[in-house]
Design a protein around this motif. Structure first.
Motif, PDB file in Angstrom:
ATOM      1  N   UNK A 198       0.636  -1.638   0.145  1.00  0.00           N
ATOM      2  CA  UNK A 198       0.059  -0.209   0.030  1.00  0.00           C
ATOM      3  C   UNK A 198       1.094   1.159  -0.205  1.00  0.00           C
ATOM      4  N   UNK A 199       2.326   1.428   0.496  1.00  0.00           N
ATOM      5  CA  UNK A 199       2.875   2.211   1.164  1.00  0.00           C
ATOM      6  C   UNK A 199       3.882   2.842  -0.210  1.00  0.00           C
ATOM      7  N   UNK A 200       4.130   2.190  -1.124  1.00  0.00           N
ATOM      8  CA  UNK A 200       5.306   2.533  -1.733  1.00  0.00           C
ATOM      9  C   UNK A 200       4.884   1.799  -3.282  1.00  0.00           C
ATOM     10  N   UNK A 201       3.346   2.075  -3.522  1.00  0.00           N
ATOM     11  CA  UNK A 201       3.547   1.973  -4.987  1.00  0.00           C
ATOM     12  C   UNK A 201       4.379   3.159  -5.825  1.00  0.00           C
ATOM     13  N   UNK A 202       4.145   4.203  -5.119  1.00  0.00           N
ATOM     14  CA  UNK A 202       4.804   5.229  -6.069  1.00  0.00           C
ATOM     15  C   UNK A 202       6.342   4.885  -6.620  1.00  0.00           C
ATOM     16  N   UNK A 203       6.939   4.019  -5.605  1.00  0.00           N
ATOM     17  CA  UNK A 203       7.905   3.848  -5.707  1.00  0.00           C
ATOM     18  C   UNK A 203       8.158   2.547  -7.212  1.00  0.00           C
ATOM     19  N   UNK A 204       7.794   0.989  -6.750  1.00  0.00           N
ATOM     20  CA  UNK A 204       7.476   0.819  -7.406  1.00  0.00           C
ATOM     21  C   UNK A 204       7.295   0.667  -8.669  1.00  0.00           C
ATOM     22  N   UNK A 205       6.036   1.224  -8.831  1.00  0.00           N
ATOM     23  CA  UNK A 205       6.048   2.410 -10.153  1.00  0.00           C
ATOM     24  C   UNK A 205       7.152   2.724 -11.387  1.00  0.00           C
ATOM     25  N   UNK A 228      -2.085   6.151  -9.899  1.00  0.00           N
ATOM     26  CA  UNK A 228      -1.579   4.931 -10.685  1.00  0.00           C
ATOM     27  C   UNK A 228      -1.344   5.841 -11.770  1.00  0.00           C
ATOM     28  N   UNK A 229      -2.233   6.928 -11.987  1.00  0.00           N
ATOM     29  CA  UNK A 229      -2.813   7.742 -13.443  1.00  0.00           C
ATOM     30  C   UNK A 229      -0.958   9.171 -12.907  1.00  0.00           C
ATOM     31  N   UNK A 230      -1.418   9.411 -12.109  1.00  0.00           N
ATOM     32  CA  UNK A 230       0.203  10.621 -11.597  1.00  0.00           C
ATOM     33  C   UNK A 230       1.001  10.416 -11.742  1.00  0.00           C
ATOM     34  N   UNK A 231       1.641   8.563 -11.958  1.00  0.00           N
ATOM     35  CA  UNK A 231       3.093   7.893 -11.766  1.00  0.00           C
ATOM     36  C   UNK A 231       3.095   7.441 -13.378  1.00  0.00           C
ATOM     37  N   UNK A 232       1.382   7.245 -13.870  1.00  0.00           N
ATOM     38  CA  UNK A 232       2.598   7.038 -15.772  1.00  0.00           C
ATOM     39  C   UNK A 232       2.106   8.731 -15.615  1.00  0.00           C
ATOM     40  N   UNK A 236       5.707  13.337 -10.396  1.00  0.00           N
ATOM     41  CA  UNK A 236       6.548  13.262  -9.506  1.00  0.00           C
ATOM     42  C   UNK A 236       5.523  13.680  -8.099  1.00  0.00           C
ATOM     43  N   UNK A 237       5.794  15.329  -8.207  1.00  0.00           N
ATOM     44  CA  UNK A 237       4.870  15.961  -6.761  1.00  0.00           C
ATOM     45  C   UNK A 237       3.684  15.524  -6.288  1.00  0.00           C
ATOM     46  N   UNK A 238       2.948  15.003  -7.296  1.00  0.00           N
ATOM     47  CA  UNK A 238       1.257  15.443  -7.454  1.00  0.00           C
ATOM     48  C   UNK A 238       1.153  13.540  -6.191  1.00  0.00           C
ATOM     49  N   UNK A 239       2.086  13.059  -7.184  1.00  0.00           N
ATOM     50  CA  UNK A 239       2.437  11.791  -7.225  1.00  0.00           C
ATOM     51  C   UNK A 239       2.201  11.454  -6.032  1.00  0.00           C
ATOM     52  N   UNK A 240       3.651  12.172  -5.650  1.00  0.00           N
ATOM     53  CA  UNK A 240       4.203  11.663  -3.822  1.00  0.00           C
ATOM     54  C   UNK A 240       3.106  12.199  -2.477  1.00  0.00           C
TER      55      UNK A 240
END
Length: 311
Positions: A198-205, A228-232, A236-240
């Protein structure tokens, strides 16, 4: 439906709502599926750890898959756990969930006895050879006491035995080894790598994962789809910021007093309490012998929801 290759996006491991008598609450399950679909998720995974599959009877497992598959009607890919101790028992589950409408099965290493990597490989090869649907490996050493070695996953991916990996090991080094190793295995094209965190989805992507299977997405599917959409999109700022909000919300899994309950009772109890407070399921009961949350602990779950803007 045709199973996507690779499977991408947010694929929540669906909670199994129960009645006070600990039977599957079909009406609440249907509402939960509608809640997740409305949140924009890209697939559903039933009969995993968050689904309390280990606590359900075979009759209840079949009911869950039939209910969800029938309600989805092919709108999204449906993954179903075929989780048991040995290969013959897993094969029974594979046949049952495929017949009930699952588009793919998710399978752990064998457990109960200590298992050698050669036996794990043989297990997956036998399951895949008999399965009418694609097979994904489920790396969850906390439950089965075996860590899937990256080199074994890569070998089975290259040989076309496995269609993907759901990694709930917490081993980010091993996770990266799978992702980087896939680049050198041309035969593994289309292989899906999904994080169970749950907690490192941004890093995994960011490392190259195809998607995520976060239990907290039951509570806030919109948040994980937004992440997910922000990462794709490379924002990065809003995804974080979104990941940080979800990390704060994930604190609800710790509301249960450790002196009187285990982590599963606390975490799954909190997910179900949150779904109940949000009006999605009728009853927050967890399967026996898990310990229920107290009224005070449920109140704390509500505070986490309010802080995340979900109440």
């Amino acid at each position: 439906m045709t199973f996507p290759s690779p499977l991408t996006g947010v694929v929540p491991p669906v909670c199994t709502p129960l009645t006070p008598e600990r039977e599957v609450d079909v009406r609440s399950l249907l509402r939960l599926v509608d809640h997740l679909v409305a949140g924009g998720v890209h697939g559903l995974f039933v009969l995993g750890s968050t689904s309390e599959a280990a606590y359900l009877t075979d009759r209840q497992r079949a009911l869950v898959v039939e209910t969800v598959a029938g309600h989805l009607g092919g709108r999204l890919p449906l993954l179903a756990g075929a989780i048991d101790m040995t290969t013959p028992r897993v094969l029974d589950h594979v046949r049952a969930v495929a017949a009930a409408g699952a588009d793919a099965v998710v399978v752990t290493a064998p457990f109960y006895t200590r298992t050698h990597p050669a036996e794990i490989a043989r297990h997956y090869r036998l399951v895949a050879a008999a399965s009418p649907v694609p097979v994904l490996a489920y790396d969850i050493p906390v439950a089965v006491h075996s860590k899937l070695p990256a080199e074994l996953v890569l070998e089975l991916a290259a040989d076309g035995v496995l269609a993907g990996l759901k990694d709930s090991s917490g081993d980010m080094t091993g996770f990266r080894q799978v992702l980087t190793g896939l680049q050198a295995h041309a035969g593994a094209s289309g292989f899906s790598v999904l994080t169970g965190s749950e907690t490192v989805v941004d890093a995994a992507l960011a490392m190259g994962a195809d998607g995520a299977v976060p239990g907290l997405a039951n509570v806030d599917p919109h948040g994980y789809v937004r992440l997910y959409r922000l990462c794709r999109a490379g924002d990065q700022e809003r995804a974080r910021a979104e990941q940080d909000r979800l990390c704060a919300l994930f604190g609800l899994v710790g509301v249960g007093a450790p002196a009187r309950m285990g982590g599963s009772s606390s975490g799954l109890g909190a997910f179900k309490a949150a779904l109940h407070l949000r009006g999605i399921i009728d009853c927050p009961a967890t399967a026996e012998p898990q310990v229920p949350l107290s009224p005070e602990e449920v109140e704390r779950v509500g505070k986490f929801l309010a802080a995340a803007g979900l109440l």
